[in-house]
Design an enzyme around this catalytic site. Structure first.
Site, mmCIF file in Angstrom:
data_model
loop_
_atom_site.group_PDB
_atom_site.id
_atom_site.type_symbol
_atom_site.label_atom_id
_atom_site.label_comp_id
_atom_site.label_asym_id
_atom_site.label_seq_id
_atom_site.Cartn_x
_atom_site.Cartn_y
_atom_site.Cartn_z
ATOM 1 N N CYS A 334 36.816 94.321 56.075
ATOM 2 C CA CYS A 334 36.644 94.905 54.747
ATOM 3 C C CYS A 334 37.973 95.424 54.206
ATOM 4 C CB CYS A 334 35.612 96.023 54.798
ATOM 5 S SG CYS A 334 33.985 95.454 55.316
ATOM 6 N N THR A 335 38.943 94.535 54.117
ATOM 7 C CA THR A 335 40.249 94.860 53.559
ATOM 8 C C THR A 335 40.896 93.577 53.076
ATOM 9 O OG1 THR A 335 42.523 95.573 54.083
ATOM 10 C CG2 THR A 335 41.178 94.810 55.917
#
Length: 402
Positions: A334-335
């Protein structure tokens, strides 16, 4: 390098059996490459940071390679594979008094010394235990190329001391210790070099400066450790250094300094091409006209693209005659940092396909951030003389989460 056509069916079968990302190492390829490297007119060390897998270590040990080890964990791993501690060089900027003592207790007798504190500590331990230790003093030179890399390049780093620092220390302290033998110097500030002219400029600059330093300090310069830095052409741009070029340059360097043994610590150049990484496409989508593949595995298994902004060469496991198309690879974290680069893949690539990342024998799993988001850890598989072994199974987060 790994012949994925030769191993195609094995990789297909492994993808089904493991059902998770995995690394695949061809030890036959590695063995053949190391035999060729051993023809270079230098002393070779394998930088364990590139890949500390047990089977990699055993293959290199069988071929007579020595080992550059930077931590207690790495030391225990090589000793567990039966490596003779006489074939180990302890490197790394962070060597505590306790760590130096542990290495010496395990039989290691060669150390790259990064600071005056480390030199004093190893002298103290050697005196106390009455053992003879060979040391290289690590030197950090100043460069003015305006270039940076993960080893520092022209930046100030914690690796070693400046020539003036070592000169000042030698003027105020007696370097003659009954149990310490200063073999010479260590200097390594440049990584993944692909240009032979640049490599020649760097090596001769180092050699000239450190021979001058040795004369100033009254040291008999018997060994010059140039580290590694030999590059791998990840972009397939035809720039890779040939063994013939490297051999000729080393012979030229040795002709200038015939009394000095040259040491090289090879990591990437030794093992990169013996490995591939295989992971599944989870999703394909187009965002603002950018064609994306979202993969099950990303920087939690392969951190190099994030660190260097450079993609690994890739191919697809499923065979296809479709035209190649530009695609952007993203991992499952999640980046937006979990980006593996812009590549060319068959235009019909879709979810459930498997992508093969090449040259991942070096700086793969152990350089990555595998615990972030609690994804499954990748399996590691070896191929050796027709035999395939799953050395480590893919492990769900429940195995290690407490």
């Amino acid at each position: 390098m790994v012949d994925t056509l030769h191993h195609h069916q094995a990789l297909v079968d492994l993808a089904k059996e493991i059902d998770a990302p995995f690394f695949f190492y061809d030890l036959d390829v590695l063995q053949s490459h190391i035999k060729t490297l051993q023809t270079l007119p230098v002393t070779l060390w394998y930088a364990l940071k590139a890949n500390p897998l047990s089977a990699i270590i055993s293959t290199l040990d069988d071929e007579g390679m020595r080992f550059d080890v930077a931590s207690i964990g790495e030391l225990n791993q090589v000793l567990k594979q039966g490596v003779n501690p006489q074939n180990i060089l302890h490197t790394g900027p962070a060597k505590s008094y306790e760590q130096l003592g542990y290495f010496i207790d395990q039989g290691v007798r060669r150390f790259a010394i990064e600071s005056t504190q480390q030199l004093q500590d190893v002298q103290s331990i050697a005196n106390e235990k009455q053992v003879h230790i060979d040391v290289l003093l690590r030197v950090q030179l100043q460069w003015h190329d305006g270039e940076k890399n993960v080893l520092g390049g022209e930046c100030v780093t914690p690796f070693g001391l400046s020539p003036n620092d070592w000169i000042l220390y030698s003027k105020n302290h007696d370097l003659d210790c009954p149990y310490i033998n200063i073999l010479g110097f260590h200097c390594f500030q440049w990584g993944n070099i692909l240009c032979i002219d640049k490599l020649e400029r760097i090596w001769f600059t180092i050699a000239d400066a450190l021979h001058e330093l040795a004369e100033t300090m009254g040291i008999d310069l018997r060994v010059l450790d140039l580290g590694g830095g030999l590059g791998v052409d990840y972009q397939h741009e035809g720039q890779e250094l040939s063994l013939a070029e490297i051999n000729a340059l080393l012979l030229k360097l040795k002709s200038h300094y015939p009394q000095t043994d040259i040491w090289l610590e090879l990591g990437r150049y030794a093992v990169a091409k013996c490995g591939v990484y295989v992971t599944k496409v989870v999703d394909r989508k187009t965002v603002y006209e950018r064609d994306m593949l979202v993969l099950a595995g990303g920087s939690q298994h392969l951190m190099r693209p994030t660190l260097t902004s450079q993609a690994f060469p890739v191919s697809r496991l499923r065979e296809s005659s479709a035209q190649l198309s530009k695609m952007h690879l993203h991992g499952a974290l999640c980046t937006s940092l979990d980006y593996l680069g812009e590549v060319q893949l068959p235009s019909d690539t879709k979810a459930q396909d498997h992508i093969i990342f090449h040259y991942t024998g070096a700086y793969g799993f152990t350089e990555s951030m595998p615990f972030f988001l609690c994804h499954t850890l990748p399996a590691e598989v070896t191929y050796n003389k027709g035999l395939i072994k799953i050395l480590r199974k893919a492990e769900a987060a429940g195995v290690w989460l407490k």
